[in-house]
Design an enzyme around this catalytic site. Structure first.
Site, PDB file in Angstrom:
ATOM      1  N   ASP A 130       0.594  -1.367   0.266  1.00 14.57           N
ATOM      2  CA  ASP A 130      -0.189   0.036   0.214  1.00 14.57           C
ATOM      3  C   ASP A 130       0.924   1.191   0.222  1.00 14.57           C
ATOM      4  O   ASP A 130       0.333   2.167   0.902  1.00 14.57           O
ATOM      5  CB  ASP A 130      -0.905   0.142   0.994  1.00 14.57           C
ATOM      6  N   ASP A 155      -4.415  -1.010  -1.500  1.00 14.33           N
ATOM      7  CA  ASP A 155      -6.109  -0.303  -1.063  1.00 14.33           C
ATOM      8  C   ASP A 155      -6.950  -0.207  -1.796  1.00 14.33           C
ATOM      9  O   ASP A 155      -6.326   1.319  -2.926  1.00 14.33           O
ATOM     10  CB  ASP A 155      -5.823   0.418   0.357  1.00 14.33           C
ATOM     11  N   HIS A 182     -10.717   0.937  -2.334  1.00 16.41           N
ATOM     12  CA  HIS A 182     -12.051   0.430  -2.174  1.00 16.41           C
ATOM     13  C   HIS A 182     -13.235   1.218  -2.773  1.00 16.41           C
ATOM     14  O   HIS A 182     -12.784   2.755  -3.625  1.00 16.41           O
ATOM     15  CB  HIS A 182     -11.952   1.323  -0.533  1.00 16.41           C
ATOM     16  N   HIS A 204     -18.078   2.959   0.431  1.00 11.55           N
ATOM     17  CA  HIS A 204     -16.982   1.851   1.702  1.00 11.55           C
ATOM     18  C   HIS A 204     -16.861   2.060   2.853  1.00 11.55           C
ATOM     19  O   HIS A 204     -16.977   2.309   3.687  1.00 11.55           O
ATOM     20  CB  HIS A 204     -15.613   1.619   1.677  1.00 11.55           C
ATOM     21  N   LYS A 258      -7.012  -4.653  -2.969  1.00 15.52           N
ATOM     22  CA  LYS A 258      -7.497  -5.240  -1.714  1.00 15.52           C
ATOM     23  C   LYS A 258      -9.052  -4.442  -1.041  1.00 15.52           C
ATOM     24  O   LYS A 258      -8.865  -3.236  -1.102  1.00 15.52           O
ATOM     25  CB  LYS A 258      -6.623  -5.948  -0.917  1.00 15.52           C
ATOM     26  N   CYS A 289      -2.094  -2.411   7.274  1.00 20.77           N
ATOM     27  CA  CYS A 289      -2.140  -4.280   6.660  1.00 20.77           C
ATOM     28  C   CYS A 289      -0.601  -3.785   6.506  1.00 20.77           C
ATOM     29  O   CYS A 289      -0.726  -5.483   6.491  1.00 20.77           O
ATOM     30  CB  CYS A 289      -1.955  -2.804   5.357  1.00 20.77           C
TER      31      CYS A 289
HETATM   32  C1  VGL Z   1      -4.877   0.985   5.937  1.00 21.56           C
HETATM   33  C2  VGL Z   1      -6.235   1.420   7.000  1.00 21.56           C
HETATM   34  C3  VGL Z   1      -6.928   1.204   6.342  1.00 21.56           C
HETATM   35  C4  VGL Z   1      -3.301   0.391   5.370  1.00 21.56           C
HETATM   36  C5  VGL Z   1      -5.544   0.477   4.904  1.00 21.56           C
HETATM   37  O1  VGL Z   1      -3.202  -0.339   4.473  1.00 21.56           O
HETATM   38  O2  VGL Z   1      -2.629   0.305   6.790  1.00 21.56           O
HETATM   39  N1  VGL Z   1      -4.801   1.224   6.430  1.00 21.56           N
HETATM   40  N2  VGL Z   1      -6.823   1.331   4.808  1.00 21.56           N
HETATM   41 ZN    ZN Z   2      -8.816   0.947   3.459  1.00 21.92          ZN
END
Ligand code: VGL
Ligand code: ZN
Length: 201
Positions: A12, A50, A52, A56, A110, A155
């Site tokens: 991410d 990430d 969404h 979401h 994801k 994550c």
């Molecule tokens: C993440 C919060 C929400 C991350 C992703 O990549 O750590 N944190 N979505």
């Molecule tokens: Zn997220």
């Protein structure tokens, strides 16, 4: 270069998790050059993203009266509510412009199911719905994973713990991760990864 059983998983490294982004991780952008350099040591590089849909269920904006960083109860358990972030097709969802994406064998997205968040690259937050990454890695005979990226306490943490539970040998390069760190989340994540048998380097 390591042998073919090793993969680098870059979690991410996206604009919304870097300074100026919707869910900015302090210093999130500073790890990019060293991550790019580390790719040269790995025969397989996998990026996660990430990703969404608008609206979401992890977004505080979908929960009247709730603010970002508050908790809610989802059918699958407690869930942190986030600012709107990494919306499919947005600039914020794109990888940091300096991240080397050409080396990636796989870009795994994801968090695309509106009703379930997905911190882990392996399972959604119900800890039951697979993303397919386990099968991808195992069918390539990859057994050793090195993880870097954002955010350490969400994550990266969930991905590393799931990978260890699935039997992979997992190293998290803590120097190439950055954390959101609220409410003790970084200390809890470090403990959890350690207990799961993840090597913290
Ligand atoms: C993440 C919060 C929400 C991350 C992703 O990549 O750590 N944190 N979505
Ligand atoms: Zn997220």
């Amino acid at each position: 270069m390591r042998d073919a059983t090793h993969a680098l998983i870059v979690i991410d490294v996206q604009n919304d998790f870097c300074p100026g982004g919707a869910l900015a991780v302090p210093e999130g952008d500073t790890i990019v050059p060293a991550i790019n350099a580390l790719m040269a040591e790995f025969p397989a590089v996998i990026l996660t993203q990430d990703w969404h849909p608008a609206g979401h269920s992890s977004f505080a904006s979908e929960h009247p009266g709730k603010q970002p960083m508050e908790m809610t109860e989802m059918p699958y358990g407690p869930q942190v509510l986030w600012p709107d972030h990494c919306i499919q097709g947005s600039i914020g969802a794109q990888f940091h412009p300096d991240l080397t994406v050409d080396r990636a064998d796989l870009i795994l997205r994801k968090g695309y199911n509106r009703a379930i968040d997905s911190y882990s690259a392996f399972f959604e937050n119900d800890h039951a719905t697979p993303t397919g990454l386990e099968g991808y890695l195992k069918t390539r005979s990859i057994t050793h994973l090195t993880m870097v990226g954002l955010a350490t306490d969400f994550c990266v943490n969930f991905s590393a713990v799931d990978a260890a539970k699935l039997g992979f040998a997992v190293t998290v390069r803590m120097d190439l991760c950055r954390a959101i760190d609220f409410d003790g989340s970084l200390a809890a994540a470090t403990d959890g990864m350690d207990q799961a048998g993840v090597t913290l380097a």
